[in-house]
Design a protein around this motif. Sequence first.
Motif, PDB file in Angstrom:
ATOM      1  N   ASN A  22      28.382  44.089  43.215  1.00 39.93           N
ATOM      2  CA  ASN A  22      29.154  43.552  42.083  1.00 39.93           C
ATOM      3  C   ASN A  22      30.393  44.411  41.864  1.00 39.93           C
ATOM      4  OD1 ASN A  22      27.162  41.472  41.070  1.00 39.93           O
ATOM      5  ND2 ASN A  22      25.916  43.335  41.080  1.00 39.93           N
ATOM      6  N   TYR A  23      31.070  44.715  42.947  1.00 40.62           N
ATOM      7  CA  TYR A  23      32.149  45.697  42.923  1.00 40.62           C
ATOM      8  C   TYR A  23      33.312  45.272  42.034  1.00 40.62           C
ATOM      9  CZ  TYR A  23      35.240  49.307  44.781  1.00 40.62           C
ATOM     10  OH  TYR A  23      36.067  50.373  44.915  1.00 40.62           O
ATOM     11  N   THR A  24      33.707  44.023  42.097  1.00 45.19           N
ATOM     12  CA  THR A  24      34.830  43.564  41.281  1.00 45.19           C
ATOM     13  C   THR A  24      34.539  43.792  39.803  1.00 45.19           C
ATOM     14  OG1 THR A  24      35.416  41.915  42.937  1.00 45.19           O
ATOM     15  CG2 THR A  24      36.310  41.584  40.754  1.00 45.19           C
ATOM     16  N   TYR A  52      34.168  38.539  48.633  1.00 45.83           N
ATOM     17  CA  TYR A  52      34.557  39.954  48.656  1.00 45.83           C
ATOM     18  C   TYR A  52      33.401  40.878  48.272  1.00 45.83           C
ATOM     19  CZ  TYR A  52      36.999  44.273  47.565  1.00 45.83           C
ATOM     20  OH  TYR A  52      37.396  45.573  47.527  1.00 45.83           O
ATOM     21  N   ASP A  53      32.702  40.575  47.187  1.00 46.47           N
ATOM     22  CA  ASP A  53      31.670  41.488  46.696  1.00 46.47           C
ATOM     23  C   ASP A  53      30.476  41.615  47.631  1.00 46.47           C
ATOM     24  OD1 ASP A  53      33.107  42.199  44.480  1.00 46.47           O
ATOM     25  OD2 ASP A  53      32.123  40.790  43.136  1.00 46.47           O
ATOM     26  N   PHE A 110      45.035  45.412  44.097  1.00 47.21           N
ATOM     27  CA  PHE A 110      44.222  46.316  44.899  1.00 47.21           C
ATOM     28  C   PHE A 110      44.695  47.746  44.679  1.00 47.21           C
ATOM     29  CE2 PHE A 110      43.152  42.481  47.310  1.00 47.21           C
ATOM     30  CZ  PHE A 110      41.796  42.673  47.493  1.00 47.21           C
ATOM     31  N   LYS A 155      36.678  46.438  37.414  1.00 46.85           N
ATOM     32  CA  LYS A 155      37.370  45.909  36.229  1.00 46.85           C
ATOM     33  C   LYS A 155      36.849  46.511  34.928  1.00 46.85           C
ATOM     34  CE  LYS A 155      39.042  41.502  37.965  1.00 46.85           C
ATOM     35  NZ  LYS A 155      39.029  40.050  37.811  1.00 46.85           N
ATOM     36  N   PHE A 167      42.250  44.497  38.847  1.00 45.41           N
ATOM     37  CA  PHE A 167      41.766  44.453  40.230  1.00 45.41           C
ATOM     38  C   PHE A 167      41.563  43.017  40.698  1.00 45.41           C
ATOM     39  CE2 PHE A 167      38.072  44.903  43.235  1.00 45.41           C
ATOM     40  CZ  PHE A 167      38.767  45.555  44.230  1.00 45.41           C
ATOM     41  N   ARG A 168      42.129  42.696  41.854  1.00 49.39           N
ATOM     42  CA  ARG A 168      42.000  41.398  42.537  1.00 49.39           C
ATOM     43  C   ARG A 168      42.522  40.241  41.717  1.00 49.39           C
ATOM     44  NH1 ARG A 168      36.773  39.769  44.343  1.00 49.39           N
ATOM     45  NH2 ARG A 168      37.939  38.444  45.732  1.00 49.39           N
ATOM     46  N   LYS A 169      43.536  40.466  40.907  1.00 47.55           N
ATOM     47  CA  LYS A 169      44.168  39.343  40.184  1.00 47.55           C
ATOM     48  C   LYS A 169      45.201  38.711  41.074  1.00 47.55           C
ATOM     49  CE  LYS A 169      43.525  40.208  35.367  1.00 47.55           C
ATOM     50  NZ  LYS A 169      44.125  40.399  34.069  1.00 47.55           N
TER      51      LYS A 169
END
Length: 170
Positions: A149-151, A129-130, A75, A155, A167-169
């Motif tokens: 589709n933010y992720t 999340y999205d 994050f 990325k 991001f978000r891994k």
Amino acid sequence: MSGKIAMKKKVLRRLKGQIKFIFFLFKANKNNRSFKMLKNKYLLLSFIGFSLYCLDKRLKKQVKVYYVDSMPFGFNGLAIPPFGIFIDKKHKGNKNLLLHEIVHWKQFQENGLLLFLIKFFFYQIKYGYDKNPMEIEARFNESDFCKCNYTFCVKNGIAKTVSNPNFRKL
């Protein structure tokens, strides 16, 4: 000064509602074993004490922003009520990211700590999340595609807020 008094009254009403909600859980789930932990009187007192602590924090107009060396799970920033906003040092001058986190802080101020957390995690589980409505609200300056589709956008460097291939891994 009258605005501050009105805000205090609003926050006190919300706190009273949160306490009523906790007592409702106690009464509604007397025989439910999964709520045994909630029946603990000390937990209830801790919750009330923490809510009163948050009451003072929420009345302050300015949120504290902390710049940290690294953030968990890739994050870039997190709003952690009632403590403040935490942003990765790499993004210190990023106004869009700060505005995104400030929207979350305002959501916390409007809903109160307990309701904010319940809503956020409920939406997180239901929509992911999205598609989380509280996240979409915080993405007000993103394109329509990136709002949902933010992720993918973060990325791939399409998001206006920030670009981060990790991001978000988990």
